[in-house]
Design a protein around this motif. Structure first.
Motif, PDB file in Angstrom:
ATOM      1  N   LYS A   1     105.769 -67.171   7.533  1.00 14.95           N
ATOM      2  CA  LYS A   1     104.750 -67.698   8.440  1.00 14.95           C
ATOM      3  C   LYS A   1     103.599 -66.707   8.549  1.00 14.95           C
ATOM      4  O   LYS A   1     103.806 -65.524   8.797  1.00 14.95           O
TER       5      LYS A   1
ATOM      6  N   THR B   1      99.040 -70.037  12.719  1.00 13.73           N
ATOM      7  CA  THR B   1      99.042 -71.428  13.187  1.00 13.73           C
ATOM      8  C   THR B   1      97.724 -72.146  12.909  1.00 13.73           C
ATOM      9  O   THR B   1      97.594 -73.316  13.271  1.00 13.73           O
TER      10      THR B   1
ATOM     11  N   THR C   1     103.870 -78.054   8.731  1.00 17.07           N
ATOM     12  CA  THR C   1     103.271 -76.826   8.199  1.00 17.07           C
ATOM     13  C   THR C   1     102.247 -77.198   7.139  1.00 17.07           C
ATOM     14  O   THR C   1     102.278 -78.292   6.576  1.00 17.07           O
TER      15      THR C   1
ATOM     16  N   SER D   1     101.025 -75.246   3.586  1.00 16.50           N
ATOM     17  CA  SER D   1     101.665 -74.199   2.803  1.00 16.50           C
ATOM     18  C   SER D   1     100.987 -73.901   1.482  1.00 16.50           C
ATOM     19  O   SER D   1     100.427 -74.801   0.844  1.00 16.50           O
TER      20      SER D   1
ATOM     21  N   PHE E   1     102.839 -70.008   5.056  1.00 17.51           N
ATOM     22  CA  PHE E   1     102.490 -71.230   5.764  1.00 17.51           C
ATOM     23  C   PHE E   1     101.934 -70.935   7.144  1.00 17.51           C
ATOM     24  O   PHE E   1     102.141 -69.870   7.710  1.00 17.51           O
ATOM     25  N   VAL E   2     101.195 -71.925   7.641  1.00 21.08           N
ATOM     26  CA  VAL E   2     100.811 -71.948   9.050  1.00 21.08           C
ATOM     27  C   VAL E   2     101.557 -73.119   9.663  1.00 21.08           C
ATOM     28  O   VAL E   2     101.736 -74.161   9.038  1.00 21.08           O
ATOM     29  N   GLU E   3     102.002 -72.893  10.873  1.00 21.30           N
ATOM     30  CA  GLU E   3     102.819 -73.885  11.558  1.00 21.30           C
ATOM     31  C   GLU E   3     101.957 -74.750  12.458  1.00 21.30           C
ATOM     32  O   GLU E   3     100.979 -74.278  13.025  1.00 21.30           O
TER      33      GLU E   3
ATOM     34  N   ARG F   1     103.707 -78.219  17.526  1.00 20.58           N
ATOM     35  CA  ARG F   1     105.161 -78.319  17.348  1.00 20.58           C
ATOM     36  C   ARG F   1     105.622 -79.779  17.305  1.00 20.58           C
ATOM     37  O   ARG F   1     106.567 -80.184  17.962  1.00 20.58           O
TER      38      ARG F   1
END
Length: 146
Positions: A76, A79, A107, A109, A123-125, A129
């Motif tokens: 990670k 975000t 994500t 990626s 990746f950014v999440e 959520r």
């Protein structure tokens, strides 16, 4: 037994002297120890080790694509899309060959190989959520440009 989290990962590499600089200079890890096996232990911040690299020798064959085992290692990097774009610029500035860029809904990626072909994903999440409300989103993925 209740597993709390992943503690570390050990990757097989052909040559520590080639691989350690990739993990330290490209991925920003710090080497904390070696042993005579030969193995190198690396950290991102404050763990005893996050990734260990074990040398297998220069004549080690590639694992067949269909062989069981590790498919990729995901790291990670934040975000936001700005953080992912910065990661892409960083990888390109270090001549890392990007294999693909994907939108997985939960994500976004970038996938690329280490010097031995072990696949790494940065990746950014999804900051919202979204997988908490729709767990099935985790199995999505389409190509995207960055």
């Amino acid at each position: 037994m209740k597993v709390h989290s992943i503690g570390h990962i050990v990757l097989k590499v052909r040559d520590l002297e080639r691989s350690v600089p990739f993990y330290t200079e490209v991925l920003g890890m710090k080497e904390v120890s070696r042993n005579d096996r030969p193995m190198a232990f690396l950290i991102f911040r404050d763990n005893h080790h996050d990734i260990a690299l074990v040398e297998t020798g220069s004549d080690s064959p590639d694992a067949p694509e269909s062989a069981p085992g590790l498919a990729h290692l995901a790291l990670k990097v934040g975000t936001t899309m700005a953080e992912l774009r910065e990661a892409k610029r960083w990888l390109e500035s270090h001549n890392v060959k990007i294999r693909r860029i994907r939108d997985h809904a939960v994500t976004k990626s970038i996938y690329f190989p280490d010097p031995d072909g072990n696949e790494i994903e940065v990746f950014v999440e999804d900051a919202d959520r979204s997988w908490l409300k729709k767990p099935e989103l985790v199995s999505t993925g389409v190509p995207m440009s960055l």
